[in-house]
Write a protein that holds these residues in place. Structure first.
Motif, PDB file in Angstrom:
ATOM      1  N   MET A   1     -27.357 -63.222  65.854  1.00 18.41           N
ATOM      2  CA  MET A   1     -28.323 -64.413  65.953  1.00 18.41           C
ATOM      3  C   MET A   1     -29.598 -63.831  66.535  1.00 18.41           C
ATOM      4  O   MET A   1     -29.502 -62.674  66.956  1.00 18.41           O
ATOM      5  CB  MET A   1     -27.706 -65.190  66.897  1.00 18.41           C
ATOM      6  CG  MET A   1     -26.307 -65.978  67.045  1.00 18.41           C
ATOM      7  SD  MET A   1     -26.539 -67.774  67.038  1.00 18.41           S
ATOM      8  CE  MET A   1     -25.162 -68.229  66.252  1.00 18.41           C
ATOM      9  N   LYS A  28     -26.426 -57.651  71.593  1.00 14.70           N
ATOM     10  CA  LYS A  28     -25.305 -57.829  70.378  1.00 14.70           C
ATOM     11  C   LYS A  28     -26.315 -58.798  69.536  1.00 14.70           C
ATOM     12  O   LYS A  28     -25.817 -59.060  68.410  1.00 14.70           O
ATOM     13  CB  LYS A  28     -24.231 -58.482  70.965  1.00 14.70           C
ATOM     14  CG  LYS A  28     -23.335 -57.771  71.808  1.00 14.70           C
ATOM     15  CD  LYS A  28     -22.273 -58.578  72.386  1.00 14.70           C
ATOM     16  CE  LYS A  28     -21.562 -57.672  73.440  1.00 14.70           C
ATOM     17  NZ  LYS A  28     -20.510 -58.402  74.111  1.00 14.70           N
ATOM     18  N   HIS A  29     -27.591 -59.009  69.700  1.00 13.71           N
ATOM     19  CA  HIS A  29     -28.371 -60.092  69.193  1.00 13.71           C
ATOM     20  C   HIS A  29     -29.776 -59.391  68.490  1.00 13.71           C
ATOM     21  O   HIS A  29     -30.180 -58.244  69.234  1.00 13.71           O
ATOM     22  CB  HIS A  29     -28.523 -61.219  69.529  1.00 13.71           C
ATOM     23  CG  HIS A  29     -27.098 -61.879  69.854  1.00 13.71           C
ATOM     24  ND1 HIS A  29     -26.377 -62.556  69.012  1.00 13.71           N
ATOM     25  CD2 HIS A  29     -26.416 -61.766  71.198  1.00 13.71           C
ATOM     26  CE1 HIS A  29     -25.179 -62.801  69.625  1.00 13.71           C
ATOM     27  NE2 HIS A  29     -25.238 -62.489  70.890  1.00 13.71           N
ATOM     28  N   ASP A  73     -32.502 -68.625  65.732  1.00 13.39           N
ATOM     29  CA  ASP A  73     -31.322 -69.285  66.112  1.00 13.39           C
ATOM     30  C   ASP A  73     -31.521 -69.817  67.498  1.00 13.39           C
ATOM     31  O   ASP A  73     -30.741 -70.897  67.861  1.00 13.39           O
ATOM     32  CB  ASP A  73     -30.053 -68.610  66.124  1.00 13.39           C
ATOM     33  CG  ASP A  73     -29.959 -67.900  64.500  1.00 13.39           C
ATOM     34  OD1 ASP A  73     -29.609 -68.720  63.664  1.00 13.39           O
ATOM     35  OD2 ASP A  73     -29.877 -66.810  64.361  1.00 13.39           O
ATOM     36  N   LEU A 118     -23.751 -68.781  74.140  1.00 10.14           N
ATOM     37  CA  LEU A 118     -24.047 -67.952  72.994  1.00 10.14           C
ATOM     38  C   LEU A 118     -22.625 -66.691  73.338  1.00 10.14           C
ATOM     39  O   LEU A 118     -22.087 -66.332  72.195  1.00 10.14           O
ATOM     40  CB  LEU A 118     -25.169 -66.987  73.188  1.00 10.14           C
ATOM     41  CG  LEU A 118     -25.545 -65.796  72.100  1.00 10.14           C
ATOM     42  CD1 LEU A 118     -25.710 -66.372  71.003  1.00 10.14           C
ATOM     43  CD2 LEU A 118     -27.024 -65.121  72.572  1.00 10.14           C
ATOM     44  N   GLU A 119     -22.512 -66.259  74.474  1.00  6.68           N
ATOM     45  CA  GLU A 119     -21.568 -65.284  74.580  1.00  6.68           C
ATOM     46  C   GLU A 119     -20.087 -65.704  74.091  1.00  6.68           C
ATOM     47  O   GLU A 119     -19.134 -65.084  73.737  1.00  6.68           O
ATOM     48  CB  GLU A 119     -21.263 -64.610  76.171  1.00  6.68           C
ATOM     49  CG  GLU A 119     -20.485 -63.826  76.341  1.00  6.68           C
ATOM     50  CD  GLU A 119     -20.519 -63.255  77.872  1.00  6.68           C
ATOM     51  OE1 GLU A 119     -20.153 -62.055  78.216  1.00  6.68           O
ATOM     52  OE2 GLU A 119     -20.753 -64.071  78.827  1.00  6.68           O
ATOM     53  N   ARG A 120     -19.951 -66.944  74.530  1.00  8.83           N
ATOM     54  CA  ARG A 120     -18.670 -67.756  74.424  1.00  8.83           C
ATOM     55  C   ARG A 120     -18.332 -68.017  72.603  1.00  8.83           C
ATOM     56  O   ARG A 120     -17.270 -68.232  72.434  1.00  8.83           O
ATOM     57  CB  ARG A 120     -18.531 -68.931  75.001  1.00  8.83           C
ATOM     58  CG  ARG A 120     -17.721 -68.922  76.613  1.00  8.83           C
ATOM     59  CD  ARG A 120     -17.532 -70.179  77.147  1.00  8.83           C
ATOM     60  NE  ARG A 120     -18.565 -71.054  76.581  1.00  8.83           N
ATOM     61  CZ  ARG A 120     -19.605 -71.553  77.517  1.00  8.83           C
ATOM     62  NH1 ARG A 120     -19.773 -71.062  78.522  1.00  8.83           N
ATOM     63  NH2 ARG A 120     -20.350 -72.564  77.153  1.00  8.83           N
ATOM     64  N   GLY A 121     -19.329 -67.805  71.915  1.00  9.13           N
ATOM     65  CA  GLY A 121     -19.365 -68.382  70.648  1.00  9.13           C
ATOM     66  C   GLY A 121     -19.634 -69.928  70.339  1.00  9.13           C
ATOM     67  O   GLY A 121     -19.460 -70.517  69.170  1.00  9.13           O
ATOM     68  N   ASP A 122     -20.276 -70.434  71.484  1.00 11.29           N
ATOM     69  CA  ASP A 122     -20.598 -71.954  71.230  1.00 11.29           C
ATOM     70  C   ASP A 122     -21.788 -72.228  70.274  1.00 11.29           C
ATOM     71  O   ASP A 122     -21.874 -73.262  69.678  1.00 11.29           O
ATOM     72  CB  ASP A 122     -21.029 -72.718  72.567  1.00 11.29           C
ATOM     73  CG  ASP A 122     -19.951 -72.431  73.738  1.00 11.29           C
ATOM     74  OD1 ASP A 122     -18.692 -72.199  73.116  1.00 11.29           O
ATOM     75  OD2 ASP A 122     -20.094 -73.018  75.000  1.00 11.29           O
ATOM     76  N   ASP A 124     -22.181 -70.490  67.170  1.00  6.76           N
ATOM     77  CA  ASP A 124     -21.526 -69.878  66.035  1.00  6.76           C
ATOM     78  C   ASP A 124     -21.913 -70.704  65.003  1.00  6.76           C
ATOM     79  O   ASP A 124     -21.915 -70.544  63.980  1.00  6.76           O
ATOM     80  CB  ASP A 124     -20.228 -69.454  66.044  1.00  6.76           C
ATOM     81  CG  ASP A 124     -19.962 -68.221  66.825  1.00  6.76           C
ATOM     82  OD1 ASP A 124     -20.973 -67.391  67.369  1.00  6.76           O
ATOM     83  OD2 ASP A 124     -18.897 -67.693  67.010  1.00  6.76           O
ATOM     84  N   TRP A 125     -21.877 -72.157  65.468  1.00  7.08           N
ATOM     85  CA  TRP A 125     -22.316 -73.087  64.161  1.00  7.08           C
ATOM     86  C   TRP A 125     -23.609 -72.870  63.506  1.00  7.08           C
ATOM     87  O   TRP A 125     -23.769 -73.287  62.579  1.00  7.08           O
ATOM     88  CB  TRP A 125     -22.267 -74.728  64.842  1.00  7.08           C
ATOM     89  CG  TRP A 125     -23.364 -74.791  65.990  1.00  7.08           C
ATOM     90  CD1 TRP A 125     -23.103 -74.556  67.358  1.00  7.08           C
ATOM     91  CD2 TRP A 125     -24.721 -75.190  65.829  1.00  7.08           C
ATOM     92  NE1 TRP A 125     -24.210 -74.793  67.918  1.00  7.08           N
ATOM     93  CE2 TRP A 125     -25.466 -75.306  66.894  1.00  7.08           C
ATOM     94  CE3 TRP A 125     -25.376 -75.550  64.768  1.00  7.08           C
ATOM     95  CZ2 TRP A 125     -26.515 -75.559  67.220  1.00  7.08           C
ATOM     96  CZ3 TRP A 125     -26.834 -75.926  64.955  1.00  7.08           C
ATOM     97  CH2 TRP A 125     -27.277 -75.832  66.162  1.00  7.08           C
ATOM     98  N   ASP A 127     -24.771 -70.269  62.357  1.00  2.00           N
ATOM     99  CA  ASP A 127     -24.135 -69.445  61.090  1.00  2.00           C
ATOM    100  C   ASP A 127     -23.609 -70.077  60.055  1.00  2.00           C
ATOM    101  O   ASP A 127     -23.919 -69.634  58.951  1.00  2.00           O
ATOM    102  CB  ASP A 127     -23.272 -68.261  61.560  1.00  2.00           C
ATOM    103  CG  ASP A 127     -23.934 -67.052  62.480  1.00  2.00           C
ATOM    104  OD1 ASP A 127     -25.191 -66.747  62.353  1.00  2.00           O
ATOM    105  OD2 ASP A 127     -23.176 -66.561  63.273  1.00  2.00           O
TER     106      ASP A 127
END
Length: 138
Positions: A1, A28-29, A73, A118-122, A124-125, A127
């Motif tokens: 992201m 990671k981003h 993002d 962000l860390e949990r993947g909340d 990811d929508w 993307d």
């Protein structure tokens, strides 16, 4: 992201401390920032930060354009409510984030909620809705 960082002068140290605390997640981003904020964060954390112009020289507009093209993002803008400096460019950023459903934090508490999400993947929508062609460049 792709994450954009901005802060008023009196909140720059808070942004640096936030980025130090969450360096593991941010690493990671892809990070971009207005010039002074980005330099301070990069020097303190070692994170690579894509630097745009300073706010007063058009950096907010550069970030705004990338929001409009769905290349950002998340925006973390640490606002100093006592500065009275919420000018047209920053209001424009807020409106763009609302228009394009870009998560936007203006204070530490909200930024922490977003960074943990962000860390949990909340997030990811983002993307799925906005597939990336490639990271932004200067």
């Amino acid at each position: 992201m792709n994450i954009a960082l901005m802060s008023h002068d009196r909140k720059k140290e808070l942004m640096v401390q936030f980025c130090i605390a969450y360096c593991g997640i941010l690493s990671k981003h892809t990070i971009c920032a207005t010039n002074t904020t980005g330099r301070l964060v990069s020097e303190a954390t070692g994170l690579p930060v894509q630097l745009f112009l300073s706010h007063e020289h058009g950096g907010s507009q550069q970030i705004g354009a990338r929001i409009a093209y769905n290349e950002i993002d998340m925006v973390l803008f640490f606002n100093d409510p006592q500065s009275g400096d919420l000018d047209a460019d920053l209001k424009y950023i807020t409106n763009l984030c609302d228009q394009y459903n870009v998560p936007y934090a203006t204070n530490l508490a909200t930024a922490e909620v977003l960074i943990h999400g962000l860390e949990r993947g909340d997030l990811d929508w983002r993307d799925i809705i906005n597939p990336k062609t490639k990271p932004f460049t200067a």
